[in-house]
Structure formats: structure tokens, C-alpha cells
Motif scaffolding. Structure first.
Motif, PDB file in Angstrom:
ATOM      1  N   THR A 175      46.529  32.638  43.411  1.00  0.00           N
ATOM      2  CA  THR A 175      45.174  32.974  43.850  1.00  0.00           C
ATOM      3  C   THR A 175      45.006  32.874  45.364  1.00  0.00           C
ATOM      4  O   THR A 175      43.950  33.248  45.892  1.00  0.00           O
ATOM      5  CB  THR A 175      44.131  32.059  43.177  1.00  0.00           C
ATOM      6  OG1 THR A 175      44.319  30.709  43.638  1.00  0.00           O
ATOM      7  CG2 THR A 175      44.263  32.093  41.662  1.00  0.00           C
ATOM      8  N   LEU A 176      46.012  32.379  46.069  1.00  0.00           N
ATOM      9  CA  LEU A 176      45.858  32.144  47.512  1.00  0.00           C
ATOM     10  C   LEU A 176      45.655  33.415  48.339  1.00  0.00           C
ATOM     11  O   LEU A 176      45.055  33.343  49.421  1.00  0.00           O
ATOM     12  CB  LEU A 176      47.049  31.345  48.044  1.00  0.00           C
ATOM     13  CG  LEU A 176      47.122  29.892  47.532  1.00  0.00           C
ATOM     14  CD1 LEU A 176      48.275  29.153  48.203  1.00  0.00           C
ATOM     15  CD2 LEU A 176      45.809  29.147  47.759  1.00  0.00           C
ATOM     16  N   PRO A 177      46.153  34.589  47.893  1.00  0.00           N
ATOM     17  CA  PRO A 177      45.803  35.795  48.658  1.00  0.00           C
ATOM     18  C   PRO A 177      44.305  35.972  48.838  1.00  0.00           C
ATOM     19  O   PRO A 177      43.853  36.525  49.851  1.00  0.00           O
ATOM     20  CB  PRO A 177      46.389  36.924  47.803  1.00  0.00           C
ATOM     21  CG  PRO A 177      47.581  36.303  47.146  1.00  0.00           C
ATOM     22  CD  PRO A 177      47.151  34.891  46.841  1.00  0.00           C
ATOM     23  N   ALA A 178      43.507  35.489  47.876  1.00  0.00           N
ATOM     24  CA  ALA A 178      42.053  35.598  47.997  1.00  0.00           C
ATOM     25  C   ALA A 178      41.521  34.758  49.152  1.00  0.00           C
ATOM     26  O   ALA A 178      40.407  34.994  49.640  1.00  0.00           O
ATOM     27  CB  ALA A 178      41.385  35.164  46.686  1.00  0.00           C
ATOM     28  N   ALA A 179      42.291  33.767  49.593  1.00  0.00           N
ATOM     29  CA  ALA A 179      41.896  32.933  50.728  1.00  0.00           C
ATOM     30  C   ALA A 179      42.470  33.453  52.041  1.00  0.00           C
ATOM     31  O   ALA A 179      41.857  33.291  53.103  1.00  0.00           O
ATOM     32  CB  ALA A 179      42.362  31.494  50.491  1.00  0.00           C
ATOM     33  N   ILE A 180      43.633  34.076  51.977  1.00  0.00           N
ATOM     34  CA  ILE A 180      44.312  34.550  53.187  1.00  0.00           C
ATOM     35  C   ILE A 180      43.733  35.875  53.671  1.00  0.00           C
ATOM     36  O   ILE A 180      43.495  36.077  54.868  1.00  0.00           O
ATOM     37  CB  ILE A 180      45.823  34.689  52.924  1.00  0.00           C
ATOM     38  CG1 ILE A 180      46.419  33.322  52.567  1.00  0.00           C
ATOM     39  CG2 ILE A 180      46.532  35.291  54.136  1.00  0.00           C
ATOM     40  CD1 ILE A 180      47.854  33.394  52.045  1.00  0.00           C
ATOM     41  N   ALA A 181      43.490  36.785  52.728  1.00  0.00           N
ATOM     42  CA  ALA A 181      43.058  38.139  53.079  1.00  0.00           C
ATOM     43  C   ALA A 181      41.783  38.181  53.928  1.00  0.00           C
ATOM     44  O   ALA A 181      41.735  38.913  54.929  1.00  0.00           O
ATOM     45  CB  ALA A 181      42.872  38.966  51.804  1.00  0.00           C
TER      46      ALA A 181
END
Length: 291
Positions: free
Chosen positions: A15-21
Motif C-alpha cells: 500500500t506504500l505507493p499510495a503514500a509515495i505517489a
């Protein structure tokens, strides 16, 4: 006691792409507007990642003590599978929320954007209240709305504002696109969990819409960022570079529209995160080239 690997899995790295993007797009927007600050971007990234990990542990704890995680497929559940003491999982969630608060305080202090303190506090409360508390909004079908607001609009626009204190049409369009894919990750997750959520009384948006309409919603959420990149291009033409993510969107949505269920939807969640990273990277580069 849960092992180190199980604690890492409980943080749900997919789920970390939701924080990085959103931080990437927000920084690209700041550059297009005239100035990007990589130091402030790093602080914004620490805030975003800490919030994402915190909400993942908070969901594990809250769903686990309610008994709604016991029959689910997908990622490890520390509480639901009785791998860790619920109190320790709750503590882990609040440690990450604390890290987000400390990094957020540093961010607003260095950027002089003190109004964002209130928004940051609201983000932490929203992260906990998704499945926590007496009346969690995630159990009432409002999870996607809050994800769009905090992991789309707030995260992207907040990142841009701390760096240059200005926003334009492309900033808002990029925020909407990122928020749509973040919602799609949650929709795919809740689509997979419709049977167990229905049984336990968790009335997510997917449960309310039903299987077929949830799949249509997922497809719309993956297509929306491509449209918002066209809107962003009205201000910064290189934003059209984000359209190169269209083939990845197609590959991501195809198994969902073809009726994948249960464990077969788990890869779709991961691919949605990769699509978000790909879209955000291309849009960020496009905005940077426009600056």
C-alpha cells in the motif's frame, strides 16, 4: 509473538505507493510553478509514509478486535490471526502516528505553513477513525471519500503548498488523479472482502454497491487519472506524458473486469499500486519538464 517478518507484512508494504505517489506529484507541481524543495519533500514523504503504515496497523487492530478479519484472504492480519497482542499492534499504530506528527510539525515549521497543522491533525484522526472508535466511517461506506481527500487532495496539494505556497489547475488535477488511484486500491481490497464483510456486518462501499457495480467503479477510478492528466496539460503540456501509463491501467483492470475473485484479486491490488507509481512518476516528470 509475531516475528519481524510478520510485523513488516502487517505494515502492508504493497500500500506504500499510495503514500509515495502524492508527494512525488506535489513536488513536481511545485517545480512546475517555479520552485521545488527536496528537503521539504523528504519531510512530506516521511509524514505520508508514517500515516500509511500507522493506518494499516490501526486497521489491523480495530478489525481484529471486532472479529472482522478472521475469515479474510490476502495480507497477514496480526490481531485477526492471533499473531500479536492487540495492545502491541495498537501501540505500533500510534507510534507511527506519532512519527507522522513529529515530521509534520517539522515540515510546517520549516515551511511556515502553520495552517497545515490543523489539517495534519485531522488526517491522524481520520486514519484512526477509519476502522477505530465507536462508529468507524469505514464501516459506513465512507472510506473511499476520506482516502480521496487525505491521500489525494491533502497529500498532493499540501506537498506543493509547503514548497512554493501556490497552486494551479495542474496541482488540483494531479491531486484528483492520485486520489482516484488511491481509492482504487481500497476498492479492489474491499471487492475481495465483500463476502466476509457482508457476513460480519461491515458495510463498505463495495458491500453497498455489490460486486458488479464495484468492478465498474474500479475501472472508472483507473481511467480518471488519464483524464486529469489531460486537464493538467492545459497548464503544463508535458503532463500528457502521464498518458503513457494507459497500458498499465489496462493490464491492471482487465482481470477485475473479467471477474477475478478472492485470492485472485490480491495481485490486482499490488498492480494498482504499481499503476499509481507509474502514473505518478510520469506525471511528475512531465510537470518537472514544464517548469
Amino acid at each position: 509473538m509475531a516475528s519481524y517478518a510478520q510485523w513488516v507484512a502487517g505494515a502492508r508494504p504493497r500500500t506504500l505507493p499510495a503514500a509515495i505517489a502524492p508527494v512525488a506529484v506535489g513536488t513536481g507541481s511545485a517545480h512546475a510553478l517555479g520552485h521545488a524543495d527536496l528537503g521539504l519533500a523528504l519531510l512530506a514523504l516521511l509524514v505520508s509514509v508514517s500515516l500509511q503504515i500507522g493506518v494499516n496497523y490501526a486497521n489491523d487492530y480495530s478489525d481484529g478486535i471486532r472479529g472482522t478479519d478472521e475469515e479474510r484472504v490476502g495480507p497477514i492480519r496480526l490481531v485477526g490471526q492471533r499473531l500479536a497482542d492487540p495492545a502491541n499492534v495498537k501501540l505500533m499504530a500510534f507510534l507511527w502516528f506519532g512519527a507522522a506528527a513529529v515530521c509534520g510539525l517539522a515540515l510546517v515549521a520549516l515551511s511556515g505553513t502553520w495552517v497545515l497543522l490543523l489539517i495534519g491533525a485531522a488526517a491522524i484522526v481520520a486514519a484512526w477513525r477509519y476502522t477505530g472508535g465507536a462508529n468507524p466511517y469505514g464501516y459506513r461506506g465512507l472510506g473511499e471519500v476520506m482516502v480521496f481527500i487525505f491521500f489525494g487532495l491533502v497529500a498532493v496539494l499540501g506537498t506543493t503548498w509547503t514548497q512554493i505556497k501556490a497552486l494551479d489547475l495542474a496541482s488540483w488535477a494531479g491531486a484528483a488523479g492520485v486520489g482516484a488511484i488511491a481509492c482504487a486500491i481500497l476498492v479492489a481490497n474491499n471487492l475481495r472482502d465483500i463476502p466476509s464483510d457482508t457476513e460480519t456486518g461491515k458495510r463498505t462501499l463495495a458491500v453497498r454497491l455489490g460486486d458488479a457495480r464495484t468492478r465498474v467503479l474500479y475501472a472508472v477510478l483507473l481511467a480518471l487519472p488519464l483524464l486529469t492528466s489531460v486537464v493538467a496539460a492545459l497548464v503544463h503540456p508535458w503532463a500528457l506524458l502521464a498518458l503513457a501509463a494507459a497500458p498499465l491501467a489496462y493490464l491492471t483492470v482487465r482481470p477485475v473486469l473479467q471477474g477475478a475473485r478472492g485470492r485472485d484479486l490480491v495481485p490486482a491490488i499490488g498492480r494498482t499500486g504499481l499503476y499509481q507509481l507509474g502514473y505518478a512518476t510520469l506525471l511528475t516528470v512531465g510537470l518537472a519538464l514544464s517548469g
